[in-house]
Design a protein around this motif. Structure first.
Motif, PDB file in Angstrom:
ATOM      1  N   SER A   9       0.824  -1.209   0.000  1.00  0.00           N
ATOM      2  CA  SER A   9       0.000   0.000   0.000  1.00  0.00           C
ATOM      3  C   SER A   9       0.859   1.261   0.000  1.00  0.00           C
ATOM      4  O   SER A   9       0.433   2.319  -0.464  1.00  0.00           O
ATOM      5  CB  SER A   9      -0.934   0.006   1.216  1.00  0.00           C
ATOM      6  N   SER A  10       2.084   1.159   0.512  1.00  0.00           N
ATOM      7  CA  SER A  10       2.990   2.316   0.591  1.00  0.00           C
ATOM      8  C   SER A  10       3.627   2.648  -0.749  1.00  0.00           C
ATOM      9  O   SER A  10       4.141   3.758  -0.929  1.00  0.00           O
ATOM     10  CB  SER A  10       4.093   2.050   1.620  1.00  0.00           C
ATOM     11  N   VAL A  11       3.632   1.686  -1.676  1.00  0.00           N
ATOM     12  CA  VAL A  11       4.255   1.924  -2.983  1.00  0.00           C
ATOM     13  C   VAL A  11       3.237   1.718  -4.112  1.00  0.00           C
ATOM     14  O   VAL A  11       3.605   1.452  -5.251  1.00  0.00           O
ATOM     15  CB  VAL A  11       5.484   1.004  -3.193  1.00  0.00           C
ATOM     16  N   ALA A  12       1.947   1.879  -3.796  1.00  0.00           N
ATOM     17  CA  ALA A  12       0.879   1.546  -4.740  1.00  0.00           C
ATOM     18  C   ALA A  12       0.789   2.523  -5.905  1.00  0.00           C
ATOM     19  O   ALA A  12       0.336   2.153  -6.994  1.00  0.00           O
ATOM     20  CB  ALA A  12      -0.456   1.482  -4.016  1.00  0.00           C
ATOM     21  N   ASP A  13       1.191   3.761  -5.695  1.00  0.00           N
ATOM     22  CA  ASP A  13       1.137   4.761  -6.763  1.00  0.00           C
ATOM     23  C   ASP A  13       2.161   5.857  -6.496  1.00  0.00           C
ATOM     24  O   ASP A  13       2.876   5.823  -5.485  1.00  0.00           O
ATOM     25  CB  ASP A  13      -0.273   5.349  -6.897  1.00  0.00           C
ATOM     26  N   ALA A  14       2.210   6.841  -7.392  1.00  0.00           N
ATOM     27  CA  ALA A  14       3.225   7.885  -7.292  1.00  0.00           C
ATOM     28  C   ALA A  14       3.071   8.723  -6.022  1.00  0.00           C
ATOM     29  O   ALA A  14       4.070   9.082  -5.383  1.00  0.00           O
ATOM     30  CB  ALA A  14       3.173   8.784  -8.523  1.00  0.00           C
ATOM     31  N   GLU A  15       1.827   9.013  -5.641  1.00  0.00           N
ATOM     32  CA  GLU A  15       1.611   9.830  -4.442  1.00  0.00           C
ATOM     33  C   GLU A  15       2.120   9.118  -3.187  1.00  0.00           C
ATOM     34  O   GLU A  15       2.712   9.735  -2.302  1.00  0.00           O
ATOM     35  CB  GLU A  15       0.123  10.167  -4.285  1.00  0.00           C
ATOM     36  N   GLN A  16       1.883   7.828  -3.115  1.00  0.00           N
ATOM     37  CA  GLN A  16       2.372   7.065  -1.968  1.00  0.00           C
ATOM     38  C   GLN A  16       3.904   7.002  -1.971  1.00  0.00           C
ATOM     39  O   GLN A  16       4.549   7.095  -0.912  1.00  0.00           O
ATOM     40  CB  GLN A  16       1.784   5.652  -1.984  1.00  0.00           C
ATOM     41  N   ILE A  17       4.499   6.828  -3.138  1.00  0.00           N
ATOM     42  CA  ILE A  17       5.963   6.764  -3.216  1.00  0.00           C
ATOM     43  C   ILE A  17       6.590   8.091  -2.799  1.00  0.00           C
ATOM     44  O   ILE A  17       7.660   8.113  -2.173  1.00  0.00           O
ATOM     45  CB  ILE A  17       6.395   6.345  -4.638  1.00  0.00           C
ATOM     46  N   LYS A  18       5.926   9.193  -3.088  1.00  0.00           N
ATOM     47  CA  LYS A  18       6.424  10.498  -2.624  1.00  0.00           C
ATOM     48  C   LYS A  18       6.441  10.554  -1.091  1.00  0.00           C
ATOM     49  O   LYS A  18       7.358  11.120  -0.485  1.00  0.00           O
ATOM     50  CB  LYS A  18       5.563  11.625  -3.193  1.00  0.00           C
ATOM     51  N   LYS A  19       5.423   9.964  -0.468  1.00  0.00           N
ATOM     52  CA  LYS A  19       5.403   9.892   1.002  1.00  0.00           C
ATOM     53  C   LYS A  19       6.567   9.037   1.513  1.00  0.00           C
ATOM     54  O   LYS A  19       7.205   9.366   2.516  1.00  0.00           O
ATOM     55  CB  LYS A  19       4.077   9.297   1.495  1.00  0.00           C
ATOM     56  N   VAL A  20       6.828   7.924   0.812  1.00  0.00           N
ATOM     57  CA  VAL A  20       7.927   7.036   1.178  1.00  0.00           C
ATOM     58  C   VAL A  20       9.252   7.783   1.157  1.00  0.00           C
ATOM     59  O   VAL A  20      10.054   7.709   2.098  1.00  0.00           O
ATOM     60  CB  VAL A  20       7.978   5.820   0.222  1.00  0.00           C
ATOM     61  N   LYS A  42      -6.206   3.679  -4.926  1.00  0.00           N
ATOM     62  CA  LYS A  42      -7.520   4.286  -5.162  1.00  0.00           C
ATOM     63  C   LYS A  42      -8.029   4.000  -6.568  1.00  0.00           C
ATOM     64  O   LYS A  42      -9.222   3.830  -6.798  1.00  0.00           O
ATOM     65  CB  LYS A  42      -7.434   5.803  -4.936  1.00  0.00           C
ATOM     66  N   LEU A  43      -7.112   3.951  -7.533  1.00  0.00           N
ATOM     67  CA  LEU A  43      -7.501   3.759  -8.930  1.00  0.00           C
ATOM     68  C   LEU A  43      -7.463   2.302  -9.381  1.00  0.00           C
ATOM     69  O   LEU A  43      -8.147   1.929 -10.331  1.00  0.00           O
ATOM     70  CB  LEU A  43      -6.586   4.591  -9.843  1.00  0.00           C
ATOM     71  N   TYR A  44      -6.630   1.489  -8.696  1.00  0.00           N
ATOM     72  CA  TYR A  44      -6.433   0.113  -9.140  1.00  0.00           C
ATOM     73  C   TYR A  44      -6.807  -0.864  -8.026  1.00  0.00           C
ATOM     74  O   TYR A  44      -6.168  -0.891  -6.974  1.00  0.00           O
ATOM     75  CB  TYR A  44      -4.989  -0.113  -9.567  1.00  0.00           C
TER      76      TYR A  44
END
Length: 449
Positions: A9-20, A42-44
């Motif tokens: 869930s932490s690497v699920a999309d670009a927004e999450q990776i920015k948080k990482v 959210k999208l997938y």
């Protein structure tokens, strides 16, 4: 030095990776980063690993696999585009997929290579984005990291010689991003751990480099006393012991892989469960020892999908080797067991339903009847297990009484109980349909009152 693992869930999309990346930037001690494959977002509404498995299966059955391949590449393309990193990363991912599809490996080995592409791709993307953000970062393949494992496809075990190799990572500069979930055998084959095994990779790396802390970032603030999908807003747990977490993970607490604590436990490295979406939260710490409280129970876990092999024979206790023969029959059918509560004339063996087919079930019953001549042998399906967990349980008066009272109040019939073999947990077997109301009642007794 800290080892940090980020879940799907932490690497699920670009927004999450920015948080990482922001979390990594906040602490210069976070040098070794372990990543999972992208999970649901959210999208997938699918996990990349599931799509990779479907892609493999379609390719093996000579079916068209373009839809699975397109969905995988589209997902990674979107992440790479939104992070504004070099498109060469996407080309590398695509090449990896085609390389596996076109290989002539045995099916089991080919499946492992395909499953590993999710974590491998995440590591390449995140290392590239860290570099884009001005940080010194390197993608590190598990073979380069020194993760040497047994050649058991889908169920690799780390070999002790790995740790000496992994310790050398302490001398490397910058941030190292390592894909989780797989290692390499002595002869160079890629082999995966069991599903969810990125937690295992993180624990192995933490033990190998003798880290001060292993941080495991997921999508919850902490470990909770019960499943929050069953009890609304349950209490969180601040501190757990390794043994307690192991029991809770085994019995359905999906926040942490049940095998992952072993390397950290052996190396006595504390583990912190934290939330990528709320990194300021204290989280839950897992340690070797904690201060004992009067309320020894720390959590209640449950899991469904079990059955009970029940054998009754008068004077069973006088037959030398009776139990051994039962387990030999199960071993012959390649079946493991979870619990084996017994009496003087009775024995139950708890088994995961997924291991049994109707054919195996019939074969086991026939073998037991032929070999042991019992009065009764039967298999009861549709069982769930409930584990009440806490160090010092054996020396605390009244735990069993409180638990059985709670189950009675919930009108839940206890099919079996097993405590004597563990000082950390007490197991109740109930019907699957009764699990949720049992958990609610137990929570009220142990935590709400």
């Amino acid at each position: 030095m800290k080892v940090v693992k980020f879940g799907g869930s932490s690497v699920a999309d670009a927004e999450q990776i920015k948080k990482v990346v922001n979390i990594i930037q906040q602490d210069e001690e976070r040098k070794l980063i372990i990543v999972s494959a992208p999970g649901k977002s959210k999208l997938y509404d699918y996990k990349i690993t599931d799509q990779l498995i479907k892609l493999f299966e379609a390719s093996q059955e000579s079916n068209t696999y373009d839809s699975y391949l397109d969905s995988i590449l589209q997902r990674f393309s979107e992440i790479i585009h939104n992070l504004n990193i070099n498109q060469a990363v996407l080309t590398s991912i695509e090449d990896s997929i085609y390389s596996v599809l076109e290989s002539h490996l045995p099916p089991e080995a080919k499946l492992d290579e395909m499953k590993a592409i999710g974590e491998d791709s995440s590591a390449k993307i995140i290392s590239a984005y860290l570099t884009e953000c001005g940080m010194e970062a390197t993608y590190l393949n598990p073979k380069e990291a020194g993760i040497i494992v047994s050649n058991e496809p889908g169920n690799a075990q780390v070999l002790d010689e790995s740790y000496q190799q992994i310790y050398k990572l302490r001398k490397k500069k910058g941030i190292m991003v390592i894909p989780g979930f797989f290692g390499f055998s002595k002869s160079g084959e890629l082999v995966t751990f069991s599903r969810g095994g990125s937690d295992i990779t993180g624990s192995i790396i933490a033990a190998g480099v003798k880290a001060d802390l292993y941080e495991n970032f997921t999508d919850v603030d902490s470990v909770y006393t019960v499943n929050p999908n069953i009890v609304h807003n349950p209490k969180n747990i601040d501190v757990l012991t390794y043994k307690e977490m192991r029991e809770l993970s085994y019995a359905g607490f999906s926040v942490f892989h049940d095998e992952a604590l072993i390397p950290a436990f052996k190396a006595n490295i504390p583990v912190a469960i934290k939330n990528t979406n709320n990194p300021q939260s204290e989280g839950t710490y897992i340690v070797a020892e904690r201060k004992q409280h009067k309320q020894c129970v720390v959590g209640i876990a449950s899991d469904a999908g079990f059955c009970s092999l029940y054998i009754h024979k008068y004077l069973m206790n006088r037959e030398i080797g009776f139990g051994r023969k039962i387990f030999e029959i199960l071993e012959e059918e390649n079946i493991s067991f979870e619990h084996a509560p017994s009496g003087i004339d009775d024995m139950s063996v708890i088994i995961h339903e997924g291991q049994l087919t109707p054919e195996k079930e019939e074969k086991i019953i026939n073998k037991i009847n032929h070999t042991l001549q019992p009065d009764t042998v039967q298999i009861e399906h549709g069982l769930g297990l409930i584990m009440i967990v806490g160090e010092g349980m054996l020396n605390t008066v009244g735990v069993t009484q409180k638990a059985t009272t709670a189950l009675k109040q919930a009108d839940v019939n206890i099919r079996m109980i097993n405590q004597g073999s563990s000082e950390v947990s007490m197991m109740f077997g109930v019907l699957e349909k009764d699990i949720n109301k049992a958990i609610v009642s137990l929570y009220k007794v142990f935590f709400a009152e």
